[in-house]
Design an enzyme around this catalytic site. Structure first.
Site, PDB file in Angstrom:
ATOM      1  N   ASP A 174      68.199 -13.706 -53.111  1.00  0.00           N
ATOM      2  CA  ASP A 174      68.464 -13.421 -54.526  1.00  0.00           C
ATOM      3  C   ASP A 174      69.653 -14.226 -55.070  1.00  0.00           C
ATOM      4  OD1 ASP A 174      66.769 -11.540 -55.844  1.00  0.00           O
ATOM      5  OD2 ASP A 174      67.516  -9.953 -54.529  1.00  0.00           O
ATOM      6  N   GLN A 221      66.158  -4.442 -53.182  1.00  0.00           N
ATOM      7  CA  GLN A 221      65.791  -4.195 -54.577  1.00  0.00           C
ATOM      8  C   GLN A 221      66.858  -3.333 -55.256  1.00  0.00           C
ATOM      9  OE1 GLN A 221      63.237  -5.664 -56.153  1.00  0.00           O
ATOM     10  NE2 GLN A 221      63.629  -4.621 -58.081  1.00  0.00           N
ATOM     11  N   LYS A 228      55.957  -8.504 -55.487  1.00  0.00           N
ATOM     12  CA  LYS A 228      56.568  -9.488 -54.578  1.00  0.00           C
ATOM     13  C   LYS A 228      55.768  -9.573 -53.281  1.00  0.00           C
ATOM     14  CE  LYS A 228      61.052  -8.749 -56.735  1.00  0.00           C
ATOM     15  NZ  LYS A 228      62.369  -8.098 -56.751  1.00  0.00           N
TER      16      LYS A 228
HETATM   17  N1  GUN Z   1      66.309  -5.669 -59.874  1.00  0.00           N
HETATM   18  C1  GUN Z   1      65.980  -6.283 -61.040  1.00  0.00           C
HETATM   19  N2  GUN Z   1      65.866  -7.612 -60.860  1.00  0.00           N
HETATM   20  C2  GUN Z   1      66.123  -7.850 -59.561  1.00  0.00           C
HETATM   21  C3  GUN Z   1      66.150  -9.035 -58.777  1.00  0.00           C
HETATM   22  O1  GUN Z   1      65.930 -10.153 -59.248  1.00  0.00           O
HETATM   23  N3  GUN Z   1      66.440  -8.852 -57.468  1.00  0.00           N
HETATM   24  C4  GUN Z   1      66.711  -7.628 -56.934  1.00  0.00           C
HETATM   25  N4  GUN Z   1      67.019  -7.579 -55.639  1.00  0.00           N
HETATM   26  N5  GUN Z   1      66.700  -6.523 -57.629  1.00  0.00           N
HETATM   27  C5  GUN Z   1      66.403  -6.629 -58.942  1.00  0.00           C
END
Ligand code: GUN
Length: 280
Positions: free
Chosen positions: A119, A96, A52
């Site tokens: 998200d 995350q 990211k």
């Molecule tokens: N863990 C697995 N996929 C995601 C996601 O799309 N966003 C976040 N914040 N954590 C994750």
């Protein structure tokens, strides 16, 4: 039949170039900012967060990384999120998941300002998604819809079967498929005779986190198969779908890697631009 591959890597690269061009027109000091919070040392999470950060740098989004030890207290994370909520340079906040054991992710997500919830996990955005409002849509489901659209197939009236009921993928992709007039069935670990349900599907979305769980004998001839799984098996990546047998039955299929994964990251960038007002 041998399925056509939906090339997520190529489609994501195209969208990324479009976003990069949009950002290049924005003065440096007004560029979008994404804050990423990573607590603990889960190796998979560290890889995702690294990807990211790299994408942000490539397209011109300011990325603000916050790495906390696995011993961080709930209060430390809440305090950090509150600080980011009030920081005008931060347009999107991503915590995350999963958080280390003992931490309450629901409370952390509820603390994120809904208009910085990149998200789309906050109840306000999840609620808007289901009620047809102007929601920030979770990144993986948004990427899946872009992959489905790339096939040119009209989804209206199709039977869609989603395997997995997570807040991150299963539930939001079900809402999106419903909004496109699919008849949606959500399967999960307690579903009775799951293979027979999947066999009815014109569209299968596998998001269960079990390697090679969906096999070719469960796929209706001509179905579109979207594999969300990222499982590490003996040092290699495996999806939730057994690719070789499923691609003999499907009309379209996503590979792992190179299918849904690259789309998730590019949609995170897109949501950041939307929250920053660079994209309407
Ligand atoms: N863990 C697995 N996929 C995601 C996601 O799309 N966003 C976040 N914040 N954590 C994750």
């Amino acid at each position: 039949m041998s399925a056509a591959i939906i090339d997520g890597k190529r489609i994501a690269a195209g969208i990324k170039e479009e976003l990069k061009a949009l950002i290049s027109a924005v003065p440096q000091e007004e560029r979008p900012g994404l804050a990423v919070v990573l607590a603990g040392d889960d190796p998979a999470s560290a890889v995702y967060v690294g990807q990211k950060e790299k994408s942000c740098n490539e397209i011109g989004i300011h990325s603000f990384m916050h790495r906390l030890p696995g011993t961080a207290a709930q209060g430390d994370i809440i305090e950090l999120v509150e600080k980011l909520n009030g920081d005008p340079k931060v347009h999107g906040i991503l915590v995350q998941l999963p958080l280390p054991n003992g931490l309450d992710s629901d409370q952390v997500i509820a603390t994120i300002r809904p208009d910085k919830d990149v998200d789309g996990f906050h109840a306000v955005n999840a609620g808007k998604l289901w009620t047809g409002g102007d929601a920030i849509v979770p990144c993986t489901p948004m990427g899946i819809m872009a992959l489905l659209d790339s096939t040119g197939v009209d989804l209206k009236g199709m039977d869609a079967v989603v395997i997995g009921r997570s807040n991150i993928v299963g539930k939001p992709i079900s809402a999106l498929l419903l909004s496109r007039h699919c008849t949606v069935t959500i399967c999960h670990s307690r579903t009775r005779n799951l293979p027979s349900v999947v066999r009815r599907a014109d569209v299968v979305v596998a998001a269960i986190g079990k390697p090679n769980f969906v096999t070719g004998d469960m796929i209706k001839p001509g179905a579109i198969v979207i594999d969300v799984g990222i499982n590490r098996v003996g040092g290699k990546l495996a999806g939730d779908v057994e690719f070789a047998s499923a691609s003999e039955k499907a009309s379209w299929i996503t590979p792992v890697p190179g299918g849904v994964g690259p789309m998730t990251i590019v949609m995170l960038m897109k949501n950041t631009l939307q929250l920053a007002g660079v994209l309407k």
